[in-house]
Design a protein around this motif. Structure first.
Motif, PDB file in Angstrom:
ATOM      1  N   LEU A 266       0.828  -1.208   0.000  1.00 14.72           N
ATOM      2  CA  LEU A 266       0.000   0.000   0.000  1.00 14.72           C
ATOM      3  C   LEU A 266       0.859   1.253   0.000  1.00 14.72           C
ATOM      4  O   LEU A 266       0.558   2.226  -0.706  1.00 14.72           O
ATOM      5  N   GLU A 267       1.928   1.240   0.786  1.00 11.41           N
ATOM      6  CA  GLU A 267       2.816   2.403   0.817  1.00 11.41           C
ATOM      7  C   GLU A 267       3.484   2.624  -0.540  1.00 11.41           C
ATOM      8  O   GLU A 267       3.670   3.762  -0.977  1.00 11.41           O
ATOM      9  N   ILE A 268       3.826   1.521  -1.215  1.00  5.82           N
ATOM     10  CA  ILE A 268       4.430   1.641  -2.541  1.00  5.82           C
ATOM     11  C   ILE A 268       3.441   2.262  -3.515  1.00  5.82           C
ATOM     12  O   ILE A 268       3.767   3.179  -4.278  1.00  5.82           O
ATOM     13  N   GLU A 269       2.207   1.757  -3.494  1.00  5.29           N
ATOM     14  CA  GLU A 269       1.193   2.279  -4.407  1.00  5.29           C
ATOM     15  C   GLU A 269       0.827   3.713  -4.054  1.00  5.29           C
ATOM     16  O   GLU A 269       0.526   4.522  -4.938  1.00  5.29           O
ATOM     17  N   ARG A 270       0.882   4.040  -2.766  1.00  2.00           N
ATOM     18  CA  ARG A 270       0.546   5.403  -2.358  1.00  2.00           C
ATOM     19  C   ARG A 270       1.576   6.396  -2.890  1.00  2.00           C
ATOM     20  O   ARG A 270       1.239   7.528  -3.239  1.00  2.00           O
ATOM     21  N   ASP A 271       2.836   5.967  -2.958  1.00  2.00           N
ATOM     22  CA  ASP A 271       3.875   6.833  -3.505  1.00  2.00           C
ATOM     23  C   ASP A 271       3.633   7.151  -4.979  1.00  2.00           C
ATOM     24  O   ASP A 271       4.032   8.202  -5.470  1.00  2.00           O
ATOM     25  N   SER A 272       2.999   6.206  -5.686  1.00  2.00           N
ATOM     26  CA  SER A 272       2.751   6.441  -7.108  1.00  2.00           C
ATOM     27  C   SER A 272       1.634   7.441  -7.335  1.00  2.00           C
ATOM     28  O   SER A 272       1.531   8.020  -8.417  1.00  2.00           O
ATOM     29  N   GLY A 273       0.770   7.634  -6.325  1.00  2.00           N
ATOM     30  CA  GLY A 273      -0.324   8.582  -6.474  1.00  2.00           C
ATOM     31  C   GLY A 273      -1.508   8.046  -7.235  1.00  2.00           C
ATOM     32  O   GLY A 273      -2.421   8.805  -7.568  1.00  2.00           O
ATOM     33  N   ASP A 274      -1.538   6.736  -7.533  1.00  2.00           N
ATOM     34  CA  ASP A 274      -2.674   6.137  -8.240  1.00  2.00           C
ATOM     35  C   ASP A 274      -3.757   5.822  -7.221  1.00  2.00           C
ATOM     36  O   ASP A 274      -3.743   4.801  -6.545  1.00  2.00           O
ATOM     37  N   ASP A 275      -4.737   6.711  -7.110  1.00  2.00           N
ATOM     38  CA  ASP A 275      -5.771   6.593  -6.082  1.00  2.00           C
ATOM     39  C   ASP A 275      -6.595   5.325  -6.224  1.00  2.00           C
ATOM     40  O   ASP A 275      -7.023   4.745  -5.218  1.00  2.00           O
ATOM     41  N   GLN A 276      -6.847   4.879  -7.456  1.00  2.00           N
ATOM     42  CA  GLN A 276      -7.686   3.705  -7.653  1.00  2.00           C
ATOM     43  C   GLN A 276      -7.003   2.444  -7.111  1.00  2.00           C
ATOM     44  O   GLN A 276      -7.643   1.621  -6.450  1.00  2.00           O
ATOM     45  N   LYS A 277      -5.722   2.286  -7.382  1.00  8.01           N
ATOM     46  CA  LYS A 277      -4.997   1.134  -6.850  1.00  8.01           C
ATOM     47  C   LYS A 277      -4.905   1.205  -5.333  1.00  8.01           C
ATOM     48  O   LYS A 277      -5.030   0.188  -4.642  1.00  8.01           O
ATOM     49  N   VAL A 278      -4.663   2.390  -4.799  1.00  5.31           N
ATOM     50  CA  VAL A 278      -4.589   2.565  -3.351  1.00  5.31           C
ATOM     51  C   VAL A 278      -5.924   2.218  -2.711  1.00  5.31           C
ATOM     52  O   VAL A 278      -5.986   1.516  -1.688  1.00  5.31           O
ATOM     53  N   LEU A 279      -7.011   2.685  -3.314  1.00  6.93           N
ATOM     54  CA  LEU A 279      -8.344   2.418  -2.779  1.00  6.93           C
ATOM     55  C   LEU A 279      -8.646   0.920  -2.776  1.00  6.93           C
ATOM     56  O   LEU A 279      -9.147   0.372  -1.784  1.00  6.93           O
ATOM     57  N   LYS A 280      -8.325   0.255  -3.863  1.00  6.80           N
ATOM     58  CA  LYS A 280      -8.584  -1.185  -3.963  1.00  6.80           C
ATOM     59  C   LYS A 280      -7.790  -1.953  -2.919  1.00  6.80           C
ATOM     60  O   LYS A 280      -8.319  -2.876  -2.271  1.00  6.80           O
ATOM     61  N   LEU A 281      -6.540  -1.582  -2.727  1.00  7.74           N
ATOM     62  CA  LEU A 281      -5.711  -2.292  -1.760  1.00  7.74           C
ATOM     63  C   LEU A 281      -6.169  -2.024  -0.329  1.00  7.74           C
ATOM     64  O   LEU A 281      -6.125  -2.917   0.526  1.00  7.74           O
ATOM     65  N   ARG A 282      -6.629  -0.827  -0.050  1.00  7.52           N
ATOM     66  CA  ARG A 282      -7.158  -0.519   1.282  1.00  7.52           C
ATOM     67  C   ARG A 282      -8.396  -1.367   1.579  1.00  7.52           C
ATOM     68  O   ARG A 282      -8.569  -1.855   2.711  1.00  7.52           O
ATOM     69  N   ILE A 283      -9.234  -1.570   0.577  1.00  7.62           N
ATOM     70  CA  ILE A 283     -10.416  -2.425   0.764  1.00  7.62           C
ATOM     71  C   ILE A 283      -9.993  -3.868   1.018  1.00  7.62           C
ATOM     72  O   ILE A 283     -10.535  -4.550   1.899  1.00  7.62           O
ATOM     73  N   ARG A 284      -9.014  -4.351   0.249  1.00  5.12           N
ATOM     74  CA  ARG A 284      -8.563  -5.736   0.410  1.00  5.12           C
ATOM     75  C   ARG A 284      -7.952  -5.964   1.801  1.00  5.12           C
ATOM     76  O   ARG A 284      -8.147  -7.020   2.403  1.00  5.12           O
ATOM     77  N   ILE A 285      -7.225  -4.993   2.324  1.00  2.76           N
ATOM     78  CA  ILE A 285      -6.642  -5.130   3.661  1.00  2.76           C
ATOM     79  C   ILE A 285      -7.739  -5.211   4.709  1.00  2.76           C
ATOM     80  O   ILE A 285      -7.702  -6.054   5.625  1.00  2.76           O
ATOM     81  N   GLN A 286      -8.746  -4.349   4.581  1.00  2.00           N
ATOM     82  CA  GLN A 286      -9.856  -4.391   5.527  1.00  2.00           C
ATOM     83  C   GLN A 286     -10.635  -5.697   5.418  1.00  2.00           C
ATOM     84  O   GLN A 286     -11.120  -6.238   6.427  1.00  2.00           O
ATOM     85  N   GLN A 287     -10.756  -6.239   4.209  1.00  5.56           N
ATOM     86  CA  GLN A 287     -11.443  -7.513   4.045  1.00  5.56           C
ATOM     87  C   GLN A 287     -10.690  -8.653   4.716  1.00  5.56           C
ATOM     88  O   GLN A 287     -11.307  -9.584   5.248  1.00  5.56           O
ATOM     89  N   LYS A 288      -9.355  -8.598   4.699  1.00  6.17           N
ATOM     90  CA  LYS A 288      -8.564  -9.612   5.399  1.00  6.17           C
ATOM     91  C   LYS A 288      -8.840  -9.581   6.895  1.00  6.17           C
ATOM     92  O   LYS A 288      -8.824 -10.626   7.563  1.00  6.17           O
ATOM     93  N   ILE A 289      -9.058  -8.395   7.438  1.00  7.13           N
ATOM     94  CA  ILE A 289      -9.354  -8.269   8.861  1.00  7.13           C
ATOM     95  C   ILE A 289     -10.794  -8.666   9.149  1.00  7.13           C
ATOM     96  O   ILE A 289     -11.091  -9.282  10.188  1.00  7.13           O
ATOM     97  N   ALA A 290     -11.714  -8.336   8.247  1.00  4.98           N
ATOM     98  CA  ALA A 290     -13.138  -8.556   8.494  1.00  4.98           C
ATOM     99  C   ALA A 290     -13.545 -10.020   8.364  1.00  4.98           C
ATOM    100  O   ALA A 290     -14.463 -10.473   9.061  1.00  4.98           O
ATOM    101  N   LEU A 291     -12.887 -10.770   7.465  1.00  7.74           N
ATOM    102  CA  LEU A 291     -13.309 -12.149   7.209  1.00  7.74           C
ATOM    103  C   LEU A 291     -13.319 -13.021   8.470  1.00  7.74           C
ATOM    104  O   LEU A 291     -14.306 -13.735   8.706  1.00  7.74           O
TER     105      LEU A 291
END
Length: 370
Positions: A266-291
């Motif tokens: 996520l930090e790597i993608e955040r450095d690139s500034g691509d909001d869509q990739k960052v958003l998708k990865l943030r959702i996937r991380i939360q899903q790992k916690i929620a499952l």
């Protein structure tokens, strides 16, 4: 009473793990691997090895569904045999009756979290490496070609408004683990294309935190889009981010990373500034916690539904479990879609099915107590 209820919950839970894991492996991996084995001629021992390595992922999905099946069948059996009536007549409340199922579900939640964090990613990655090696497609542990890094940033327009645009484009044809070859860098950091850098090779200098480029050319472009300066060099240092190297060294996909690795990505993608990739990865991380917490939700819902006075057969209980499982994953898909469109925050998108399940469980529990 607690020991008795727990002893009745465990056998159907283990049965559910075996059942749902087998179904998951059969649908998700078996047919594809068998087709590949027939086409390529893989030995049966390797097919079994890949299937066993694929099993932990489906076991992680089977833990919550098995909790639901176990609690629903067990408490429905208690209700059908009038054991719940006997307990209620002794003054035991519904809350106290479902408490053992909630505590057992909480323990399984912790087990699921650890299993999904430490076992599943490693097994998935090993399964991919094993199959690629058998198919003679063994790849290096890094991305060895076509490394593309896009860096975005906000620029101020003449009217004072700010707009997000591409600031820098980094492309390398090949990467051998040390040097990148065939580099092309487009620099638009000054609101327009003002520099193009090409180089035969380049590598990261960790001491000076710079890129060292070799045998290349720098084209500086003026405001009227004409070449202002052309500079050829044998060795040149450029202040560019380290992110392209991080992207090249990170070859695992989402299912092969645990939460810590996902946060690093996520930090790597955040450095690139691509909001869509960052958003998708943030959702996937939360899903790992929620499952894993779905185990707790299903434990509450299953034990509450089983406390209803209606007599429910095992076939009916199994059917209700299947319907609820589909409902859970339906809300998972809905939350994912809402999150990816930025309609709701990532944490809400990932936890939506758990929130719906928790609300349903509390409602059913209050309804049963009345």
């Amino acid at each position: 009473m607690d020991r008795y209820i727990a002893s009745e919950l465990i056998p159907p839970f283990l049965f559910g793990i075996g059942l749902f894991s087998s179904i998951g492996v059969a649908i998700g991996s078996l047919f594809e691997i068998m087709r590949t084995a027939v086409e390529v001629g893989l030995p049966i021992s390797l097919v079994l090895q890949v299937l066993l390595l694929s099993l932990p992922q489906y076991m992680a999905y089977a833990f919550p569904t098995s909790v639901l099946l176990s609690t629903l069948l067990t408490y429905s059996r208690f209700s059908s045999d009038s054991e719940l009536v006997a307990l209620r007549s002794c003054g035991v409340s519904v809350y106290r009756i479902v408490l053992p199922a909630i505590l057992l579900s909480l323990i399984i939640t912790c087990i699921t979290f650890g299993f999904n964090e430490y076992v599943v990613p490693a097994a998935n990655y090993q399964a991919k490496v094993t199959l690629d090696k058998a198919l003679n497609k063994e790849q290096p542990l890094f991305r060895d070609r076509n490394i593309l890094y896009q860096e975005y940033g906000k620029v101020e327009r003449p009217d004072g408004s700010k707009e997000k645009v591409l600031k820098r484009l980094f492309y390398a044809e090949r990467f051998d683990g040390q040097q990148m070859k065939g580099l092309t860098i487009l620099d638009r950091s000054q609101n327009q294309l003002n520099q193009v850098v090409t180089a035969q090779a380049g590598q990261w200098n960790p001491i000076e935190n710079t890129w060292e480029l070799f045998d290349g050319t720098i084209y500086e472009i003026s405001a009227d889009a004409s070449y202002r300066t052309i500079l050829r060099f044998q060795h040149q240092k450029l202040q560019l981010p380290r992110t392209p190297l991080d992207l090249a060294n990170d070859k695992r996909d989402y299912n092969e990373m645990n939460i810590a690795q996902s946060i690093e990505r996520l930090e790597i993608e955040r450095d690139s500034g691509d909001d869509q990739k960052v958003l998708k990865l943030r959702i996937r991380i939360q899903q790992k916690i929620a499952l894993p917490f779905a185990c707790l939700i299903f434990g509450l819902v299953g034990s509450t539904l089983g406390n209803r006075p209606q007599r429910t057969s095992r076939a009916t209980g199994f059917g209700i479990s299947v319907v609820m499982i589909f409902g859970y994953y339906f809300f998972t898909a809905v939350g994912d879609a809402l999150g990816l469109t930025s309609s709701v925050p990532p944490i809400v998108a990932a936890w939506l099915p758990n929130l719906v399940g928790l609300g349903s469980g509390i409602f059913l529990l209050f309804k049963v107590t009345r």
